[in-house]
Design a protein around this motif. Structure first.
Motif, PDB file in Angstrom:
ATOM      1  N   GLU A 385       0.829  -1.206   0.000  1.00  0.00           N
ATOM      2  CA  GLU A 385       0.000   0.000   0.000  1.00  0.00           C
ATOM      3  C   GLU A 385       0.862   1.254   0.000  1.00  0.00           C
ATOM      4  O   GLU A 385       0.597   2.210  -0.748  1.00  0.00           O
ATOM      5  N   ARG A 507      -9.014   4.458  -7.447  1.00  0.00           N
ATOM      6  CA  ARG A 507      -8.710   3.333  -6.564  1.00  0.00           C
ATOM      7  C   ARG A 507      -8.841   2.014  -7.310  1.00  0.00           C
ATOM      8  O   ARG A 507      -7.983   1.132  -7.200  1.00  0.00           O
ATOM      9  N   GLU A 508      -9.889   1.860  -8.100  1.00  0.00           N
ATOM     10  CA  GLU A 508     -10.152   0.596  -8.785  1.00  0.00           C
ATOM     11  C   GLU A 508      -9.215   0.379  -9.965  1.00  0.00           C
ATOM     12  O   GLU A 508      -8.690  -0.724 -10.165  1.00  0.00           O
ATOM     13  N   GLU A 512      -5.391  -0.050  -6.944  1.00  0.00           N
ATOM     14  CA  GLU A 512      -5.489  -1.449  -6.534  1.00  0.00           C
ATOM     15  C   GLU A 512      -4.661  -2.389  -7.420  1.00  0.00           C
ATOM     16  O   GLU A 512      -3.958  -3.272  -6.899  1.00  0.00           O
ATOM     17  N   ARG A 515      -1.093  -1.890  -6.294  1.00  0.00           N
ATOM     18  CA  ARG A 515      -0.866  -2.470  -4.963  1.00  0.00           C
ATOM     19  C   ARG A 515      -0.749  -3.992  -5.059  1.00  0.00           C
ATOM     20  O   ARG A 515       0.120  -4.597  -4.423  1.00  0.00           O
ATOM     21  N   ALA A 516      -1.592  -4.596  -5.874  1.00  0.00           N
ATOM     22  CA  ALA A 516      -1.545  -6.052  -6.035  1.00  0.00           C
ATOM     23  C   ALA A 516      -0.228  -6.491  -6.669  1.00  0.00           C
ATOM     24  O   ALA A 516       0.326  -7.543  -6.309  1.00  0.00           O
TER      25      ALA A 516
END
Length: 527
Positions: A385, A507-508, A512, A515-516
């Motif tokens: 994150e 964010r989507e 994200e 981050r993944a």
């Protein structure tokens, strides 16, 4: 500051050239407290801009109104300012014009040198560079016979010599640097312009209203900057001539080689052209004037055999390491437009908005190598994150990564203990300190590999859908690319999907998936 240096002791650095790159480096050297001297051939900074471009309009944009007061974001649209801590030293204060005049640049550079109290000796054209075999120091002699001694030498002269194609008879043609720019001298004449860059089309455009026929010739096809994203290719501000060709107004672009230029007894020319695409193999074409606009090259004649740098790209530029150092002469560095061999006809190292960041990277390399300074950076946890947040914060704001796309990148160095250090703006192919040999991530902004083969105005093959993160690697437009480098393995690569407003904040779609990616790459820390 004008001074004559008496070399009682070796300087840390001698910089040749007080153009934009020399002044930029001088600013950083002075701020770091290093002993240095800039040698300038002319009577004031920016000698090149006193002559070029010949029609006195720059093609580097000067966008004053951006809708933001963020100084870092504003530098993305300001292609002329040098880097400093003084907001008064922004070029946007010198002109309101989107494409400003070259005289504004001359005035700006003089003010920058004075305001920063840079150590410059003017009227000091360098005639010879040698190297002391005992100390290894560089001995730089100017035309007045003064010799300056330095531990390191940085060449920031720009490409100061015309690039003259090896065409028999070309010495009888008129060079771009000295031809008459008065259109009234070309009334009803047939004119050949040799070259297909901006100087050639700038020249052709200026003669459209007076010349009878204008041909622009060169062996390669015209490449448009809006398609290649290389700002040195033909820019829209100079391409009005294309209309006069395609709409059958007597002018033409000749794709082929100029084989011979023959000056006739009456002062006219007969030029032999070998066409690449037309039916005829060769043709002799009469002209009243021939103007050579084939670009520029470095002047390497000042270097003695003991410290002569290897050249590249038809001997037009120095061959450089990722640290901007000569590949064959240790401690000889280059700054400014001469560093474009690093990203020739792909990036921005040939232009102020690119090489101001390359020069800052060079200074940080010098500080790290010779003065024990750490590369600027900050500590953060090697947490997916936190890593994703740090990367997106930078790519959403950085001007350096934006301007030096694919060449400069941020680096996240992992310490193997759950921590990381975030370093900004390194040459992406730099090895050793400060990166080390452990695992690390690089963060760059890049165009897609096929971007120059796609019509940017064809909506059928344009950008991918901006919420399609799974196809981010297919994007043609500028977007962030994160790579995880590990010893003995190819890098793992993650593309952040492109965005019309260059705001990677969803964010989507952006956060994200990144981050993944970091979660997959960063090993969990034992409790």
């Amino acid at each position: 500051m004008t001074e004559v240096y008496v070399p009682d002791d070796a300087l840390d650095y001698v910089v040749i050239g007080a153009g934009p790159a020399g002044l930029q480096l001088g600013y950083f050297l002075g701020r770091a407290g290093r002993s240095y001297l800039i040698l300038e051939a002319g009577p004031a900074p920016g000698t090149f801009f006193r002559t070029f471009p010949r029609h006195r309009q720059l093609i580097s944009i000067n966008k004053r109104y951006t809708g933001t007061d963020d100084p870092e974001l504003n530098l993305r649209m300001d292609w002329n300012s040098l880097l400093s801590d003084d907001p008064a030293l922004l070029f946007t204060r010198y002109s309101d014009r989107y494409f400003p005049g070259a005289d504004d640049m001359v005035r700006y550079l003089a003010d920058f040198a004075a305001a920063c109290d840079l150590r410059v000796t003017y009227d000091a054209r360098v005639s010879q560079v040698t190297r002391d075999s005992g100390t290894g120091h560089f001995l730089v002699t100017d035309e007045r016979g003064r010799t300056h001694e330095a531990r390191r030498l940085v060449v920031a002269t720009g490409v100061s010599r015309p690039n003259v194609p090896p065409i028999p008879g070309i010495e009888t043609a008129e060079p771009y640097g000295t031809f008459s720019t008065d259109p009234s001298g070309y009334v009803n004449q047939r004119v050949l312009v040799i070259g297909k860059g901006n100087s050639a089309f700038e020249t052709a455009d200026s003669l459209v209203e007076t010349a009878a026929v204008i041909h622009v010739a060169g062996p390669s096809s015209v490449r448009l900057a809006w398609r290649t994203h290389f700002v040195g290719h033909l820019r829209a501000v100079n391409n009005n001539f294309l209309d006069t060709y395609q709409l059958k107004s007597q002018n033409a672009i000749l794709d082929g080689d100029v084989k011979r230029i023959e000056r006739q007894a009456d002062g006219s020319y007969l030029v032999t052209v070998s066409f690449a695409r037309a039916d005829e193999v060769t043709k002799d074409i009469p002209y009243d004037k021939v103007i050579v606009c084939a670009g520029f090259r470095i002047d390497a004649s000042i270097f003695s055999d003991g410290c002569r740098p290897e050249l590249t790209i038809n001997d037009r530029f120095p061959a450089l390491t990722p640290a901007y150092e000569s590949v064959n002469v240790p401690d000889l560095y280059f700054a400014g437009t001469v560093t474009q061999s690093r990203d020739f006809k792909r990036g921005t190292s040939g232009f102020i908005h690119g090489f101001r960041y390359g020069t800052r990277a060079l200074h940080r390399i010098l500080e790290n190598r010779y003065h024990g300074a750490d590369w600027p950076g900050r500590e953060l946890p090697a947490d997916p994150e936190a890593l994703a947040a740090a990367v997106l914060e930078r790519v959403n704001r950085s001007s350096a990564l934006w301007q030096q796309f694919g060449l400069l990148g941020d680096v996240v160095v992992l310490d193997g203990r759950g921590g990381a250090r975030y370093l900004e703006e390194l040459p992406v192919d730099l090895e050793g300190p400060p990166i080390g040999d452990g695992g690390h991530f690089t963060i760059t902004l890049e165009y897609g590999p096929e971007h120059d083969k796609v019509d940017p105005f064809d909506i059928a093959v344009g950008r991918i859908r901006q919420n399609d993160a799974e196809r981010a690697s297919e994007g043609h437009y500028l977007h962030p690319v994160v790579r995880h480098h590990r010893a003995g393995a190819p890098p793992a690569v993650h593309h952040v999907t492109e965005n019309l407003e260059n705001e990677w904040t969803s964010r989507e779609t952006h956060v994200e998936p990144l981050r993944a990616f970091f979660a997959r790459q960063v090993a969990p820390v034992p409790a």
